[in-house]
Motif scaffolding. Structure first.
Motif, PDB file in Angstrom:
ATOM      1  N   GLN A   1      20.459 -40.668 -19.300  1.00  0.00           N
ATOM      2  CA  GLN A   1      19.517 -41.512 -18.968  1.00  0.00           C
ATOM      3  C   GLN A   1      19.734 -43.121 -19.496  1.00  0.00           C
ATOM      4  OE1 GLN A   1      16.316 -39.321 -21.070  1.00  0.00           O
ATOM      5  NE2 GLN A   1      15.758 -38.429 -18.965  1.00  0.00           N
ATOM      6  N   HIS A   2      20.591 -43.131 -20.789  1.00  0.00           N
ATOM      7  CA  HIS A   2      20.934 -44.312 -21.275  1.00  0.00           C
ATOM      8  C   HIS A   2      22.012 -45.081 -20.343  1.00  0.00           C
ATOM      9  CE1 HIS A   2      22.169 -47.261 -24.165  1.00  0.00           C
ATOM     10  NE2 HIS A   2      23.185 -46.893 -24.159  1.00  0.00           N
ATOM     11  N   PHE A   3      22.855 -44.229 -19.898  1.00  0.00           N
ATOM     12  CA  PHE A   3      23.838 -44.747 -18.925  1.00  0.00           C
ATOM     13  C   PHE A   3      23.209 -45.393 -17.643  1.00  0.00           C
ATOM     14  CE2 PHE A   3      26.478 -44.156 -15.178  1.00  0.00           C
ATOM     15  CZ  PHE A   3      27.408 -44.909 -15.516  1.00  0.00           C
ATOM     16  N   TYR A   4      22.173 -44.687 -17.010  1.00  0.00           N
ATOM     17  CA  TYR A   4      21.618 -45.213 -16.023  1.00  0.00           C
ATOM     18  C   TYR A   4      20.498 -46.398 -16.232  1.00  0.00           C
ATOM     19  CZ  TYR A   4      23.431 -41.415 -13.050  1.00  0.00           C
ATOM     20  OH  TYR A   4      24.232 -40.822 -12.244  1.00  0.00           O
ATOM     21  N   THR A   5      19.925 -46.278 -17.339  1.00  0.00           N
ATOM     22  CA  THR A   5      18.983 -47.533 -17.688  1.00  0.00           C
ATOM     23  C   THR A   5      20.052 -48.759 -17.929  1.00  0.00           C
ATOM     24  OG1 THR A   5      17.683 -46.064 -18.874  1.00  0.00           O
ATOM     25  CG2 THR A   5      17.531 -48.171 -19.474  1.00  0.00           C
ATOM     26  N   GLU A   6      21.142 -48.633 -18.596  1.00  0.00           N
ATOM     27  CA  GLU A   6      22.010 -49.559 -18.808  1.00  0.00           C
ATOM     28  C   GLU A   6      22.566 -50.209 -17.444  1.00  0.00           C
ATOM     29  OE1 GLU A   6      26.435 -49.822 -20.494  1.00  0.00           O
ATOM     30  OE2 GLU A   6      24.972 -49.180 -21.966  1.00  0.00           O
ATOM     31  N   LEU A   7      22.869 -49.320 -16.390  1.00  0.00           N
ATOM     32  CA  LEU A   7      23.467 -49.817 -15.262  1.00  0.00           C
ATOM     33  C   LEU A   7      22.390 -50.285 -14.478  1.00  0.00           C
ATOM     34  CD1 LEU A   7      25.964 -49.267 -13.587  1.00  0.00           C
ATOM     35  CD2 LEU A   7      25.024 -47.329 -12.533  1.00  0.00           C
ATOM     36  N   HIS A   8      21.338 -49.872 -14.551  1.00  0.00           N
ATOM     37  CA  HIS A   8      20.133 -50.501 -13.646  1.00  0.00           C
ATOM     38  C   HIS A   8      19.811 -52.151 -14.221  1.00  0.00           C
ATOM     39  CE1 HIS A   8      19.744 -47.482 -10.635  1.00  0.00           C
ATOM     40  NE2 HIS A   8      19.555 -46.607 -11.385  1.00  0.00           N
ATOM     41  N   GLN A   9      19.771 -51.932 -15.472  1.00  0.00           N
ATOM     42  CA  GLN A   9      19.473 -53.398 -16.348  1.00  0.00           C
ATOM     43  C   GLN A   9      20.514 -54.431 -15.977  1.00  0.00           C
ATOM     44  OE1 GLN A   9      18.688 -52.595 -20.273  1.00  0.00           O
ATOM     45  NE2 GLN A   9      16.531 -51.785 -19.703  1.00  0.00           N
TER      46      GLN A   9
ATOM     47  N   ALA B   1      30.808 -50.220 -16.555  1.00  0.00           N
ATOM     48  CA  ALA B   1      30.161 -49.194 -17.553  1.00  0.00           C
ATOM     49  C   ALA B   1      30.658 -47.790 -17.506  1.00  0.00           C
ATOM     50  CB  ALA B   1      28.444 -49.218 -17.172  1.00  0.00           C
ATOM     51  N   TYR B   2      31.154 -47.593 -16.230  1.00  0.00           N
ATOM     52  CA  TYR B   2      31.957 -46.307 -16.141  1.00  0.00           C
ATOM     53  C   TYR B   2      33.079 -46.234 -16.847  1.00  0.00           C
ATOM     54  CZ  TYR B   2      29.348 -45.218 -11.738  1.00  0.00           C
ATOM     55  OH  TYR B   2      28.115 -45.118 -10.758  1.00  0.00           O
ATOM     56  N   ARG B   3      33.943 -47.019 -16.837  1.00  0.00           N
ATOM     57  CA  ARG B   3      35.213 -47.151 -17.892  1.00  0.00           C
ATOM     58  C   ARG B   3      34.999 -46.767 -19.268  1.00  0.00           C
ATOM     59  NH1 ARG B   3      39.012 -52.137 -19.174  1.00  0.00           N
ATOM     60  NH2 ARG B   3      37.939 -52.605 -16.882  1.00  0.00           N
ATOM     61  N   HIS B   4      34.001 -47.529 -19.817  1.00  0.00           N
ATOM     62  CA  HIS B   4      33.457 -47.717 -21.337  1.00  0.00           C
ATOM     63  C   HIS B   4      32.831 -46.197 -21.704  1.00  0.00           C
ATOM     64  CE1 HIS B   4      34.801 -51.560 -21.534  1.00  0.00           C
ATOM     65  NE2 HIS B   4      33.769 -52.141 -20.838  1.00  0.00           N
ATOM     66  N   THR B   5      32.058 -45.566 -20.743  1.00  0.00           N
ATOM     67  CA  THR B   5      31.295 -44.411 -21.057  1.00  0.00           C
ATOM     68  C   THR B   5      32.350 -43.308 -20.578  1.00  0.00           C
ATOM     69  OG1 THR B   5      29.369 -45.721 -20.491  1.00  0.00           O
ATOM     70  CG2 THR B   5      29.339 -43.077 -20.557  1.00  0.00           C
TER      71      THR B   5
ATOM     72  N   LEU C   1      24.980 -26.392 -31.864  1.00  0.00           N
ATOM     73  CA  LEU C   1      25.537 -25.745 -30.628  1.00  0.00           C
ATOM     74  C   LEU C   1      24.790 -25.157 -29.602  1.00  0.00           C
ATOM     75  CD1 LEU C   1      28.841 -24.060 -32.303  1.00  0.00           C
ATOM     76  CD2 LEU C   1      28.714 -26.147 -30.689  1.00  0.00           C
ATOM     77  N   SER C   2      23.479 -25.055 -30.013  1.00  0.00           N
ATOM     78  CA  SER C   2      22.607 -24.287 -29.088  1.00  0.00           C
ATOM     79  C   SER C   2      22.635 -24.979 -27.530  1.00  0.00           C
ATOM     80  CB  SER C   2      21.147 -24.216 -29.543  1.00  0.00           C
ATOM     81  OG  SER C   2      20.352 -25.678 -29.405  1.00  0.00           O
ATOM     82  N   GLN C   3      22.177 -24.430 -26.597  1.00  0.00           N
ATOM     83  CA  GLN C   3      22.339 -24.832 -25.241  1.00  0.00           C
ATOM     84  C   GLN C   3      21.386 -25.667 -24.971  1.00  0.00           C
ATOM     85  OE1 GLN C   3      24.711 -24.148 -23.110  1.00  0.00           O
ATOM     86  NE2 GLN C   3      23.986 -25.469 -21.608  1.00  0.00           N
ATOM     87  N   ALA C   4      20.117 -25.662 -25.531  1.00  0.00           N
ATOM     88  CA  ALA C   4      19.036 -26.393 -25.321  1.00  0.00           C
ATOM     89  C   ALA C   4      19.276 -28.075 -26.028  1.00  0.00           C
ATOM     90  CB  ALA C   4      17.743 -26.086 -25.956  1.00  0.00           C
ATOM     91  N   THR C   5      19.923 -27.954 -27.128  1.00  0.00           N
ATOM     92  CA  THR C   5      20.596 -29.043 -27.792  1.00  0.00           C
ATOM     93  C   THR C   5      21.342 -29.772 -27.090  1.00  0.00           C
ATOM     94  OG1 THR C   5      19.863 -28.099 -29.825  1.00  0.00           O
ATOM     95  CG2 THR C   5      21.303 -30.276 -30.094  1.00  0.00           C
ATOM     96  N   LEU C   6      22.397 -29.033 -26.713  1.00  0.00           N
ATOM     97  CA  LEU C   6      23.417 -29.991 -25.583  1.00  0.00           C
ATOM     98  C   LEU C   6      23.005 -30.331 -24.389  1.00  0.00           C
ATOM     99  CD1 LEU C   6      26.243 -27.249 -26.128  1.00  0.00           C
ATOM    100  CD2 LEU C   6      26.136 -29.474 -27.175  1.00  0.00           C
ATOM    101  N   GLU C   7      22.062 -29.703 -23.792  1.00  0.00           N
ATOM    102  CA  GLU C   7      21.411 -30.036 -22.620  1.00  0.00           C
ATOM    103  C   GLU C   7      20.623 -31.449 -22.844  1.00  0.00           C
ATOM    104  OE1 GLU C   7      19.469 -26.963 -20.600  1.00  0.00           O
ATOM    105  OE2 GLU C   7      21.384 -26.006 -20.093  1.00  0.00           O
ATOM    106  N   ALA C   8      19.802 -31.450 -23.838  1.00  0.00           N
ATOM    107  CA  ALA C   8      18.836 -32.437 -24.241  1.00  0.00           C
ATOM    108  C   ALA C   8      20.018 -33.795 -24.673  1.00  0.00           C
ATOM    109  CB  ALA C   8      18.167 -32.398 -25.476  1.00  0.00           C
ATOM    110  N   ALA C   9      21.050 -33.538 -25.176  1.00  0.00           N
ATOM    111  CA  ALA C   9      21.799 -34.626 -25.831  1.00  0.00           C
ATOM    112  C   ALA C   9      22.440 -35.050 -24.520  1.00  0.00           C
ATOM    113  CB  ALA C   9      22.896 -34.207 -26.634  1.00  0.00           C
ATOM    114  N   ARG C  10      23.067 -34.512 -23.398  1.00  0.00           N
ATOM    115  CA  ARG C  10      23.479 -34.962 -22.328  1.00  0.00           C
ATOM    116  C   ARG C  10      22.611 -35.613 -21.442  1.00  0.00           C
ATOM    117  NH1 ARG C  10      28.571 -36.222 -21.455  1.00  0.00           N
ATOM    118  NH2 ARG C  10      29.617 -34.587 -20.057  1.00  0.00           N
ATOM    119  N   LEU C  11      21.545 -34.992 -21.285  1.00  0.00           N
ATOM    120  CA  LEU C  11      20.397 -36.077 -20.632  1.00  0.00           C
ATOM    121  C   LEU C  11      20.137 -37.142 -20.995  1.00  0.00           C
ATOM    122  CD1 LEU C  11      18.211 -35.645 -18.423  1.00  0.00           C
ATOM    123  CD2 LEU C  11      16.642 -34.711 -20.072  1.00  0.00           C
TER     124      LEU C  11
END
Length: 178
Positions: free
Chosen positions: A134-142, A148-152, A120-130
């Motif tokens: 990043q995965h979402f944007y990589t998938e979107l640009h490829q 992709a918006y609907r599924h994510t 539950l640490s803030q750093a872990t949550l922020e890293a997971a969200r980042l």
């Protein structure tokens, strides 16, 4: 002995408390504001208190016995002065100061390490969200597929181009709105 109804008794107690505060000089508090302490903490406060207590005592257990004794005397007993702690532990005041300084540093490191390991640490949550973004944007640009918006994120997002047309309308997709 006469019986006094509870309501009248409480009213008398409140009136006398207010009069005593006025006599003492609690005039800086606006009229009508009475500080009433909470009778009992709620379940969330109790659980938080237990978790913090366990967290602190686990960190204290990492200290050397001399440092732990010095910290416990300083913060959990009536020995608040360095001279009193020195008298109880039979060491010079300078040793008490150095032990407290070392113990504070070690406690800080131990508490931070424990906080960083929790899911539950803030750093872990922020890293997971980042990583998720990043995965979402990589998938979107490829493969730029508006779906992709609907599924994510949400089923209620509708993607349109600058003319207000749905990308599905000119691809022939008939699965409905994005």
């Amino acid at each position: 002995m006469a019986r006094v109804p509870a309501g009248a008794w409480l009213h008398t107690v409140l009136r006398n408390t207010c009069l005593m505060r006025l006599r003492r000089g609690d005039r800086d508090r606006p009229a009508g504001q009475v500080m009433v302490p909470a009778l009992a903490p709620g379940p969330e406060e109790v659980l938080d208190g237990h978790a913090q207590r366990d967290w602190l005592w686990a960190a204290l257990a990492t200290l050397s016995p001399d440092d732990r004794l010095t910290v416990i005397l300083r913060y959990f007993s009536r020995c608040h002065s360095y001279q009193a702690i020195a008298a109880v532990t039979a060491v010079p005041v300078g040793t008490v100061r150095s032990r407290l300084n070392r113990a504070r540093s070690q406690l800080n490191a131990a508490l931070r390490q424990t906080a960083d390991r929790t899911w539950l640490s803030q750093a872990t949550l922020e890293a997971a969200r980042l990583a998720e973004w990043q995965h979402f944007y990589t998938e979107l640009h490829q493969a730029p597929v508006p779906r992709a918006y609907r599924h994510t994120y949400t089923a209620g997002v509708e993607v349109t181009d600058t003319a207000g047309r749905s990308p599905d309308s000119h691809t022939g997709d008939t699965n409905g709105p994005l």
